[in-house]
Scaffold this active site. Structure first.
Site, PDB file in Angstrom:
ATOM      1  N   ARG A 138       0.871  -1.165   0.000  1.00  0.00           N
ATOM      2  CA  ARG A 138       0.000   0.000   0.000  1.00  0.00           C
ATOM      3  C   ARG A 138       0.909   1.216   0.000  1.00  0.00           C
ATOM      4  O   ARG A 138       1.762   1.371   0.886  1.00  0.00           O
ATOM      5  CB  ARG A 138      -0.925  -0.019   1.214  1.00  0.00           C
ATOM      6  CG  ARG A 138      -1.865   1.191   1.304  1.00  0.00           C
ATOM      7  CD  ARG A 138      -1.362   2.177   2.330  1.00  0.00           C
ATOM      8  NE  ARG A 138      -2.264   3.300   2.523  1.00  0.00           N
ATOM      9  CZ  ARG A 138      -1.938   4.417   3.161  1.00  0.00           C
ATOM     10  NH1 ARG A 138      -0.725   4.563   3.666  1.00  0.00           N
ATOM     11  NH2 ARG A 138      -2.796   5.378   3.305  1.00  0.00           N
TER      12      ARG A 138
ATOM     13  N   ASP B 254       1.627   4.923   0.455  1.00  0.00           N
ATOM     14  CA  ASP B 254       1.153   6.156   1.090  1.00  0.00           C
ATOM     15  C   ASP B 254       1.525   7.361   0.210  1.00  0.00           C
ATOM     16  O   ASP B 254       2.677   7.494  -0.204  1.00  0.00           O
ATOM     17  CB  ASP B 254       1.794   6.289   2.472  1.00  0.00           C
ATOM     18  CG  ASP B 254       1.116   7.325   3.335  1.00  0.00           C
ATOM     19  OD1 ASP B 254      -0.031   7.085   3.750  1.00  0.00           O
ATOM     20  OD2 ASP B 254       1.726   8.375   3.583  1.00  0.00           O
TER      21      ASP B 254
ATOM     22  N   GLU C 128      -2.509   5.195  -2.421  1.00  0.00           N
ATOM     23  CA  GLU C 128      -3.399   6.141  -1.743  1.00  0.00           C
ATOM     24  C   GLU C 128      -3.627   7.323  -2.682  1.00  0.00           C
ATOM     25  O   GLU C 128      -2.726   8.114  -2.923  1.00  0.00           O
ATOM     26  CB  GLU C 128      -2.803   6.641  -0.431  1.00  0.00           C
ATOM     27  CG  GLU C 128      -3.737   7.613   0.280  1.00  0.00           C
ATOM     28  CD  GLU C 128      -3.029   8.503   1.280  1.00  0.00           C
ATOM     29  OE1 GLU C 128      -3.724   9.244   1.990  1.00  0.00           O
ATOM     30  OE2 GLU C 128      -1.786   8.492   1.336  1.00  0.00           O
TER      31      GLU C 128
END
Length: 341
Positions: A50, A52, A89
């Site tokens: 993931r 950021d 994100e």
């Protein structure tokens, strides 16, 4: 520089130094130096990454074709695990990164804004959801408006990305889902939520409706810890807006540990299980039906006067199908669907 640092930092936070991602040495350290690089080393145990604020490193193919950071990152990760999941994100339109060579999906805040709006009667705003943010206002949506937003997401992204989107409601960066669905938020009165006996039942009912969407639409439904039992905390109202920190990151309300959860509905197993058993029902139903995981998305009824929205899912891989009917009205209704074709 902020904090006396002698280096460039992200948004001035000296605890977050910025690396020059164009330097070969940086790329070697993160992904390009083989099995010992950060991205590849941890893939021995992880299922993916993931990223950021990933857009701050590489704005994506459509915005800067010459920046190959995430393309090279992807190749290095998939070399270790071809099934790795790479999610960025990005709160706005993520088309630039989802053309096949960079990310698989993004944290789908656009979905969140639409799904939660369908279950609100008034507009919700806070430090993340406002007219100036990519997430936008959480506005009440009629069935036709919800349908338009879901179709827009489907048209915007490649089918592979649409099916893999990380469909969340809240995260460490947002207010708690239950708070975003509470109709008293528009009173802008923090003292209401200082009452441990505050009645969250209406918001819980709305959450149950929203979770139906989350668990039956294309994508990867993602539960932020605690939402499944209705975790929420007193919120701060400052500077003319609701602020999500720090209660969006509060501990899980374990009942076998010392301390007492703040709100009454979190203080006993029966009250926690009211919502938890519902989540278990929907997640197990999704797991049991291929159509709910990887099937088509076929709107079947958009009825604004009666506040009813219905859609079908057909499996790409198995003889399985499902029909989902959402009744946004407080009244019980009979619904007829045309299933020809």
């Amino acid at each position: 520089l902020p904090g006396g640092s002698t280096y460039e930092s992200w948004w001035g936070y000296d605890s977050l130094p910025k690396l020059n991602s164009r330097l070969p040495a940086v790329r070697d350290y993160i992904y390009a130096s083989g099995p010992g690089a950060v991205a590849t080393f941890w893939m021995q145990w992880a299922d993916g990454w993931r990223l950021d604020v990933g857009g701050d490193v590489d704005p994506g193919l459509l915005s800067d074709p010459a920046n190959t950071y995430w393309e090279e990152f992807r190749m290095a990760v998939l070399k270790v695990n071809p099934d790795a999941y790479i999610v960025g994100e990005e709160w706005g339109n993520a088309s630039s990164w989802l053309l096949g060579d960079e990310w698989d999906a993004v944290m789908n805040y656009q979905f969140s804004t639409a799904a939660l709006g369908f279950w609100r009667d008034s507009t919700f705003t806070d430090n993340d959801h406002n007219a100036g943010s990519s997430a936008g206002l959480i506005e009440p949506l009629a069935p036709s408006q919800l349908d338009n937003r879901l179709r827009n997401l489907e048209e915007r992204y490649p089918p592979e990305a649409f099916q893999a989107m990380l469909n969340l409601f809240g995260s460490h960066d947002t207010s708690r889902t239950l708070f975003m669905l509470d109709e008293n938020t528009d009173l802008n009165d923090a003292s209401l939520y200082a009452n441990p006996n505050y009645d969250w039942n209406d918001a819980i009912t709305r959450l149950k409706g929203a979770v139906i969407l989350q668990m039956t639409l294309p994508g990867a439904p993602t539960i932020y810890y605690g939402d499944e039992v209705g975790l929420v905390g007193p919120m701060a109202y400052a500077g003319g807006k609701w602020e999500d920190d720090p209660y969006n990151r509060q501990p899980y309300p374990w009942l076998d540990q010392t301390g007492t959860p703040y709100y009454t509905h979190l203080q006993s197993s029966p009250s926690q299980n009211n919502l938890l058993s519902y989540y278990k029902l929907l997640t197990s139903t999704r797991n049991a039906h291929p159509a709910l995981r990887t099937g088509t998305f076929d709107p079947l009824l958009v009825d604004d006067p009666n506040l009813v929205y219905a859609y079908g899912r057909r499996s790409f891989e198995a003889a399985d199908a499902a029909i989902i009917i959402l009744n946004r009205s407080p009244l019980s209704q009979s619904v007829s669907l045309d299933l020809s074709g």
